[in-house]
Scaffold this active site. Structure first.
Site, PDB file in Angstrom:
ATOM      1  N   GLY A 158       0.805  -1.220   0.000  1.00  0.00           N
ATOM      2  CA  GLY A 158       0.000   0.000   0.000  1.00  0.00           C
ATOM      3  C   GLY A 158       0.839   1.271   0.000  1.00  0.00           C
ATOM      4  CB  ALA A 159       4.441   1.944   0.540  1.00  0.00           C
ATOM      5  N   GLY A 160       2.798   2.327  -2.305  1.00  0.00           N
ATOM      6  CA  GLY A 160       2.758   2.978  -3.627  1.00  0.00           C
ATOM      7  C   GLY A 160       3.776   2.452  -4.625  1.00  0.00           C
ATOM      8  CE  LYS A 161       5.688  -2.956  -2.704  1.00  0.00           C
ATOM      9  NZ  LYS A 161       4.747  -2.619  -1.605  1.00  0.00           N
ATOM     10  CB  SER A 162       1.782  -1.270  -8.044  1.00  0.00           C
ATOM     11  OG  SER A 162       1.928  -2.286  -7.135  1.00  0.00           O
ATOM     12  CB  THR A 163       1.190   4.068  -7.601  1.00  0.00           C
ATOM     13  OG1 THR A 163       0.116   3.355  -6.972  1.00  0.00           O
ATOM     14  CG2 THR A 163       0.674   5.360  -8.191  1.00  0.00           C
TER      15      THR A 163
ATOM     16  NE  ARG B   9      -4.699  -7.022  -4.697  1.00  0.00           N
ATOM     17  CZ  ARG B   9      -3.498  -6.539  -4.388  1.00  0.00           C
ATOM     18  NH1 ARG B   9      -2.868  -5.738  -5.236  1.00  0.00           N
ATOM     19  NH2 ARG B   9      -2.928  -6.836  -3.248  1.00  0.00           N
TER      20      ARG B   9
ATOM     21  NE  ARG C 178      -4.239  -2.244  -2.970  1.00  0.00           N
ATOM     22  CZ  ARG C 178      -3.063  -2.819  -2.729  1.00  0.00           C
ATOM     23  NH1 ARG C 178      -1.964  -2.292  -3.229  1.00  0.00           N
ATOM     24  NH2 ARG C 178      -2.965  -3.904  -1.997  1.00  0.00           N
TER      25      ARG C 178
ATOM     26  NE  ARG D 169      -2.329  -7.744   1.422  1.00  0.00           N
ATOM     27  CZ  ARG D 169      -1.745  -7.838   0.231  1.00  0.00           C
ATOM     28  NH1 ARG D 169      -1.112  -6.813  -0.276  1.00  0.00           N
ATOM     29  NH2 ARG D 169      -1.805  -8.949  -0.468  1.00  0.00           N
TER      30      ARG D 169
ATOM     31  CG  ASN E 165       4.127   7.527  -2.568  1.00  0.00           C
ATOM     32  OD1 ASN E 165       3.992   8.634  -3.080  1.00  0.00           O
ATOM     33  ND2 ASN E 165       3.371   6.484  -2.896  1.00  0.00           N
ATOM     34  CG  ASP E 166       3.090  13.382   2.039  1.00  0.00           C
ATOM     35  OD1 ASP E 166       1.903  13.217   1.707  1.00  0.00           O
ATOM     36  OD2 ASP E 166       3.435  14.194   2.917  1.00  0.00           O
TER      37      ASP E 166
HETATM   38  N1  LIG Z   1       1.276   9.534  -3.135  1.00  0.00           N
HETATM   39  C1  LIG Z   1       0.068   8.979  -3.048  1.00  0.00           C
HETATM   40  N2  LIG Z   1      -0.963   9.685  -2.562  1.00  0.00           N
HETATM   41  C2  LIG Z   1      -2.195   9.143  -2.464  1.00  0.00           C
HETATM   42  N3  LIG Z   1      -2.505   7.880  -2.817  1.00  0.00           N
HETATM   43  C3  LIG Z   1      -1.505   7.122  -3.310  1.00  0.00           C
HETATM   44  C4  LIG Z   1      -0.181   7.617  -3.458  1.00  0.00           C
HETATM   45  N4  LIG Z   1       0.599   6.639  -3.972  1.00  0.00           N
HETATM   46  C5  LIG Z   1      -0.213   5.576  -4.149  1.00  0.00           C
HETATM   47  N5  LIG Z   1      -1.479   5.855  -3.762  1.00  0.00           N
HETATM   48  C6  LIG Z   1      -2.653   4.954  -3.764  1.00  0.00           C
HETATM   49  O1  LIG Z   1      -2.437   4.050  -2.683  1.00  0.00           O
HETATM   50  C7  LIG Z   1      -2.910   2.748  -3.025  1.00  0.00           C
HETATM   51  C8  LIG Z   1      -1.774   1.745  -2.821  1.00  0.00           C
HETATM   52  O2  LIG Z   1      -0.785   1.971  -3.827  1.00  0.00           O
HETATM   53  P1  LIG Z   1      -0.102   0.750  -4.584  1.00  0.00           P
HETATM   54  O3  LIG Z   1      -1.127  -0.263  -4.979  1.00  0.00           O
HETATM   55  O4  LIG Z   1       0.747   1.330  -5.652  1.00  0.00           O
HETATM   56  O5  LIG Z   1       0.786   0.183  -3.393  1.00  0.00           O
HETATM   57  P2  LIG Z   1       1.820  -1.022  -3.394  1.00  0.00           P
HETATM   58  O6  LIG Z   1       2.969  -0.604  -2.567  1.00  0.00           O
HETATM   59  O7  LIG Z   1       2.131  -1.446  -4.785  1.00  0.00           O
HETATM   60  O8  LIG Z   1       1.006  -2.156  -2.659  1.00  0.00           O
HETATM   61  P3  LIG Z   1       1.178  -3.763  -2.736  1.00  0.00           P
HETATM   62  O9  LIG Z   1       2.515  -4.075  -2.202  1.00  0.00           O
HETATM   63  O10 LIG Z   1       0.044  -4.269  -1.911  1.00  0.00           O
HETATM   64  O11 LIG Z   1       1.035  -4.174  -4.186  1.00  0.00           O
HETATM   65  C9  LIG Z   1      -3.409   2.810  -4.446  1.00  0.00           C
HETATM   66  O12 LIG Z   1      -4.821   2.899  -4.437  1.00  0.00           O
HETATM   67  C10 LIG Z   1      -2.767   4.084  -5.016  1.00  0.00           C
HETATM   68  O13 LIG Z   1      -3.583   4.699  -5.985  1.00  0.00           O
HETATM   69  N1  LIG Z   2       9.592 -11.736  -1.690  1.00  0.00           N
HETATM   70  C1  LIG Z   2       8.727 -11.415  -2.674  1.00  0.00           C
HETATM   71  N2  LIG Z   2       7.748 -10.534  -2.434  1.00  0.00           N
HETATM   72  C2  LIG Z   2       6.931 -10.225  -3.463  1.00  0.00           C
HETATM   73  C3  LIG Z   2       7.073 -10.785  -4.738  1.00  0.00           C
HETATM   74  N3  LIG Z   2       6.103 -10.287  -5.537  1.00  0.00           N
HETATM   75  C4  LIG Z   2       5.410  -9.420  -4.795  1.00  0.00           C
HETATM   76  N4  LIG Z   2       5.890  -9.375  -3.549  1.00  0.00           N
HETATM   77  C5  LIG Z   2       5.441  -8.563  -2.416  1.00  0.00           C
HETATM   78  O1  LIG Z   2       4.273  -9.115  -1.868  1.00  0.00           O
HETATM   79  C6  LIG Z   2       3.531  -8.093  -1.214  1.00  0.00           C
HETATM   80  C7  LIG Z   2       2.082  -8.199  -1.524  1.00  0.00           C
HETATM   81  O2  LIG Z   2       1.845  -8.009  -2.889  1.00  0.00           O
HETATM   82  P1  LIG Z   2       0.349  -7.927  -3.437  1.00  0.00           P
HETATM   83  O3  LIG Z   2       0.465  -7.855  -4.933  1.00  0.00           O
HETATM   84  O4  LIG Z   2      -0.385  -9.134  -2.965  1.00  0.00           O
HETATM   85  O5  LIG Z   2      -0.252  -6.667  -2.851  1.00  0.00           O
HETATM   86  C8  LIG Z   2       4.144  -6.755  -1.662  1.00  0.00           C
HETATM   87  O6  LIG Z   2       4.914  -6.240  -0.599  1.00  0.00           O
HETATM   88  C9  LIG Z   2       5.048  -7.163  -2.797  1.00  0.00           C
HETATM   89  O7  LIG Z   2       6.180  -6.317  -2.896  1.00  0.00           O
HETATM   90  C10 LIG Z   2       8.126 -11.706  -4.939  1.00  0.00           C
HETATM   91  O8  LIG Z   2       8.345 -12.265  -6.027  1.00  0.00           O
HETATM   92  N5  LIG Z   2       8.925 -11.989  -3.888  1.00  0.00           N
END
Ligand SMILES: Nc1ncnc2c1ncn2[C@@H]1O[C@H](COP(=O)(O)OP(=O)(O)OP(=O)(O)O)[C@@H](O)[C@H]1O
Ligand SMILES: Nc1nc2c(ncn2[C@@H]2O[C@H](COP(=O)(O)O)[C@@H](O)[C@H]2O)c(=O)[nH]1
Length: 198
Positions: A14-19, A44, A137, A148, A171-172
């Site tokens: 939820g920190a915003g890695k995928s974003t 999902r 989300r 989580r 990530n603010d």
């Molecule tokens: N700077 C920001 N301000 C507000 N909302 C944000 C910001 N960055 C990301 N978000 C939102 O926060 C939610 C979580 O972001 P994201 O899915 O990218 O997190 P993640 O680190 O990839 O999570 P996971 O590890 O579960 O896949 C999303 O709905 C995204 O749109």
């Molecule tokens: N050690 C690993 N962690 C992984 C991998 N792929 C994703 N992740 C981490 O899992 C959580 C949850 O992901 P989500 O998609 O279910 O929200 C998140 O922190 C990812 O960074 C992996 O190959 N190895």
């Protein structure tokens, strides 16, 4: 085949890695390639098998791990996740910068390999904001959300280990976070762009 230096994006769910990663892949299409992990969690809505993850059963994943096909794997929030050798090789074969989105256990395990990536931790401004982002989300049940958040607290503590990460991004403001991400990657981006010209 050895490609450019890979990048590890880690940090609490939820920190915003995928974003951030999506912005990077869109702006630098063909420069970065995503390491598609395996997971036993359910897809999902909108997630595509083979693009977002390789969605597999626990049995399939255990079999492939036993066969030595994974660089690292971990249990996270009740599911298995892992990076296969094939996932990284597929990106490196394209001479792209391979980006791994992995949890902190994965970071520690990658440190034991010769992958030599740039390690970046993406962190939320606070746990309360993280909880709000995860709730908004709408991907988690109450149970998985609490798991989580517990994992997030552990992650934020472990991330304080000196030298574990090359950069911690809070990530603010999304645009500011994205600028910081691009800045640390600039040298690798330039090298990769240059290598395309020759
Ligand atoms: N700077 C920001 N301000 C507000 N909302 C944000 C910001 N960055 C990301 N978000 C939102 O926060 C939610 C979580 O972001 P994201 O899915 O990218 O997190 P993640 O680190 O990839 O999570 P996971 O590890 O579960 O896949 C999303 O709905 C995204 O749109
Ligand atoms: N050690 C690993 N962690 C992984 C991998 N792929 C994703 N992740 C981490 O899992 C959580 C949850 O992901 P989500 O998609 O279910 O929200 C998140 O922190 C990812 O960074 C992996 O190959 N190895």
């Amino acid at each position: 085949m050895q490609g450019p230096r890979p990048v590890v994006l880690s940090g609490p769910s939820g920190a915003g890695k995928s974003t951030l990663l999506k912005k990077l892949l869109k702006d630098y299409e063909n420069i970065f390639g995503f390491s598609v992990s395996h997971t036993t969690r359910q897809p999902r809505p909108g997630e595509v098998n083979g693009k977002d993850y390789h969605f597999v059963t626990r049995e399939e994943m255990q079999k492939e791990i036993a066969a030595g096909e994974f660089i690292e794997h971990a249990e996270f929030s009740g599911n298995m996740y892992g990076t296969s050798k094939g996932a990284v090789q597929a990106v490196q074969a394209q001479n792209q910068i391979c980006v791994l989105d992995i949890d902190i256990q994965g970071v520690k395990n990658i440190k034991k390999t010769d992958l030599n990536p740039i390690y970046i931790s993406v962190q939320p401004p606070s746990i309360d904001i993280l909880e709000k982002r995860l709730r908004d989300r709408k991907t988690e049940t109450e149970e998985s959300l609490l798991k989580r958040l517990t994992a997030a607290r552990v992650d934020l503590e472990l991330s304080k280990e000196p030298g574990l990460f090359d950069l911690v991004i809070i990530n603010d403001d999304l645009e500011k976070a994205y600028s910081e991400l691009k800045e640390i990657l600039l040298e690798e981006i330039k090298k990769t762009q240059e290598s395309r010209k020759s």
